[in-house]
Design a protein around this motif. Structure first.
Motif, PDB file in Angstrom:
ATOM      1  N   ALA A  70       0.843  -1.196   0.000  1.00 41.23           N
ATOM      2  CA  ALA A  70       0.000   0.000   0.000  1.00 41.23           C
ATOM      3  C   ALA A  70       0.880   1.248   0.000  1.00 41.23           C
ATOM      4  CB  ALA A  70      -0.904  -0.007   1.225  1.00 41.23           C
ATOM      5  N   PRO A  71       0.546   2.246  -0.823  1.00 38.98           N
ATOM      6  CA  PRO A  71       1.381   3.445  -0.915  1.00 38.98           C
ATOM      7  C   PRO A  71       1.094   4.422   0.227  1.00 38.98           C
ATOM      8  CG  PRO A  71      -0.435   3.618  -2.437  1.00 38.98           C
ATOM      9  CD  PRO A  71      -0.545   2.262  -1.783  1.00 38.98           C
ATOM     10  N   LEU A  72       1.313   3.943   1.452  1.00 32.97           N
ATOM     11  CA  LEU A  72       1.124   4.796   2.611  1.00 32.97           C
ATOM     12  C   LEU A  72       1.983   4.273   3.741  1.00 32.97           C
ATOM     13  CD1 LEU A  72      -0.837   3.490   5.110  1.00 32.97           C
ATOM     14  CD2 LEU A  72      -2.392   3.414   3.174  1.00 32.97           C
ATOM     15  N   THR A  73       2.220   5.133   4.709  1.00 33.43           N
ATOM     16  CA  THR A  73       2.862   4.690   5.938  1.00 33.43           C
ATOM     17  C   THR A  73       2.032   5.192   7.102  1.00 33.43           C
ATOM     18  OG1 THR A  73       4.270   6.656   6.135  1.00 33.43           O
ATOM     19  CG2 THR A  73       5.220   4.734   5.010  1.00 33.43           C
ATOM     20  N   LEU A  74       2.117   4.475   8.176  1.00 30.35           N
ATOM     21  CA  LEU A  74       1.557   4.914   9.443  1.00 30.35           C
ATOM     22  C   LEU A  74       2.755   5.383  10.258  1.00 30.35           C
ATOM     23  CD1 LEU A  74      -0.688   1.794   9.854  1.00 30.35           C
ATOM     24  CD2 LEU A  74      -1.467   4.084   9.249  1.00 30.35           C
ATOM     25  N   ALA A  75       2.551   6.290  11.181  1.00 29.17           N
ATOM     26  CA  ALA A  75       3.687   6.790  11.944  1.00 29.17           C
ATOM     27  C   ALA A  75       3.436   6.672  13.439  1.00 29.17           C
ATOM     28  CB  ALA A  75       3.981   8.242  11.584  1.00 29.17           C
ATOM     29  N   GLY A 109      15.342  15.098  12.127  1.00 33.04           N
ATOM     30  CA  GLY A 109      14.826  14.027  12.966  1.00 33.04           C
ATOM     31  C   GLY A 109      15.620  12.747  12.838  1.00 33.04           C
ATOM     32  N   PHE A 110      15.090  11.702  13.449  1.00 28.44           N
ATOM     33  CA  PHE A 110      15.722  10.381  13.478  1.00 28.44           C
ATOM     34  C   PHE A 110      14.604   9.369  13.319  1.00 28.44           C
ATOM     35  CE2 PHE A 110      17.748   6.902  16.097  1.00 28.44           C
ATOM     36  CZ  PHE A 110      18.858   6.713  15.287  1.00 28.44           C
ATOM     37  N   THR A 111      14.637   8.544  12.259  1.00 28.47           N
ATOM     38  CA  THR A 111      13.526   7.634  11.982  1.00 28.47           C
ATOM     39  C   THR A 111      14.009   6.292  11.453  1.00 28.47           C
ATOM     40  OG1 THR A 111      13.132   8.138   9.641  1.00 28.47           O
ATOM     41  CG2 THR A 111      12.125   9.624  11.235  1.00 28.47           C
ATOM     42  N   GLY A 112      13.134   5.307  11.571  1.00 22.83           N
ATOM     43  CA  GLY A 112      13.316   3.995  10.965  1.00 22.83           C
ATOM     44  C   GLY A 112      11.944   3.429  10.651  1.00 22.83           C
ATOM     45  N   TYR A 113      11.908   2.301   9.969  1.00 23.37           N
ATOM     46  CA  TYR A 113      10.640   1.704   9.545  1.00 23.37           C
ATOM     47  C   TYR A 113      10.581   0.227   9.894  1.00 23.37           C
ATOM     48  CZ  TYR A 113       9.828   5.882   6.747  1.00 23.37           C
ATOM     49  OH  TYR A 113       9.621   7.179   6.348  1.00 23.37           O
ATOM     50  N   PHE A 120       2.100  -3.660   5.873  1.00 20.11           N
ATOM     51  CA  PHE A 120       1.885  -2.238   6.125  1.00 20.11           C
ATOM     52  C   PHE A 120       3.105  -1.668   6.836  1.00 20.11           C
ATOM     53  CE2 PHE A 120      -2.460  -3.693   5.537  1.00 20.11           C
ATOM     54  CZ  PHE A 120      -2.921  -2.741   4.647  1.00 20.11           C
ATOM     55  N   ARG A 121       3.588  -0.543   6.329  1.00 21.65           N
ATOM     56  CA  ARG A 121       4.813   0.072   6.831  1.00 21.65           C
ATOM     57  C   ARG A 121       4.500   1.107   7.913  1.00 21.65           C
ATOM     58  NH1 ARG A 121       9.543  -2.164   5.362  1.00 21.65           N
ATOM     59  NH2 ARG A 121      10.509  -0.146   5.207  1.00 21.65           N
TER      60      ARG A 121
END
Length: 152
Positions: A70-75, A109-113, A120-121
């Motif tokens: 899916a072309p979306l991410t949740l955060a 910022g500082f992020t990862g996935y 789902f990402r």
């Protein structure tokens, strides 16, 4: 109309591993679980994450394309840089099939996935800017960084 999102619903191919990942793996409590078609988790003060078996989803909502990610991410935003790694480690321990190494971002910022069992990402983010602080619960002292770029 007031700007607000009340539910985020993800149509999943196989509810059982997704349920196990979120409830047992991540330890998120269900506010509703019918045992067959849907699991609902309170993901914020006025936000529910709904995990719905794809065929039941399609029976109510209509066809949901299933090819590709899916072309979306949740955060999931956190208050400190260290929490990014902690949450990614928790996702890995819960059985996330993909977990990235967190990185410094150009916006400060500082992020990862990580991904859930259905692909789902989720972005795990420490955002020292005002938008990042907007989405956090009142946790008292917030770690600040040099960047102040808006980011969700």
């Amino acid at each position: 109309m007031e700007p607000r999102i009340s539910f985020v619903t993800l149509a999943v191919a196989d509810l059982e591993p997704v349920r196990a990942f979120y409830l047992a793996g991540l330890g998120w409590p269900a506010v509703f679980d019918d045992g067959d078609e849907v699991v609902m988790i309170q993901a914020g003060p006025q936000l529910v994450l709904s995990l719905w078996r794809r065929d039941a989803f399609e029976a109510e909502v209509g066809y949901a394309p299933s090819q590709g990610r899916a072309p979306l991410t949740l955060a999931h935003n956190v208050a400190t840089r260290a929490e990014v790694s902690e949450v990614l480690d928790a996702a890995r321990a819960a059985g996330a099939p993909e977990v990235s190494t967190p990185q410094e971002r150009a916006w400060g910022g500082f992020t990862g996935y990580f991904s859930d069992p259905d692909g789902f990402r989720w972005e795990v983010a420490w955002n020292p800017g005002p938008v990042g602080q907007l989405v956090l619960h009142d946790t008292g002292e917030i770690e600040r960084g040099d960047g102040d770029a808006p980011r969700t």
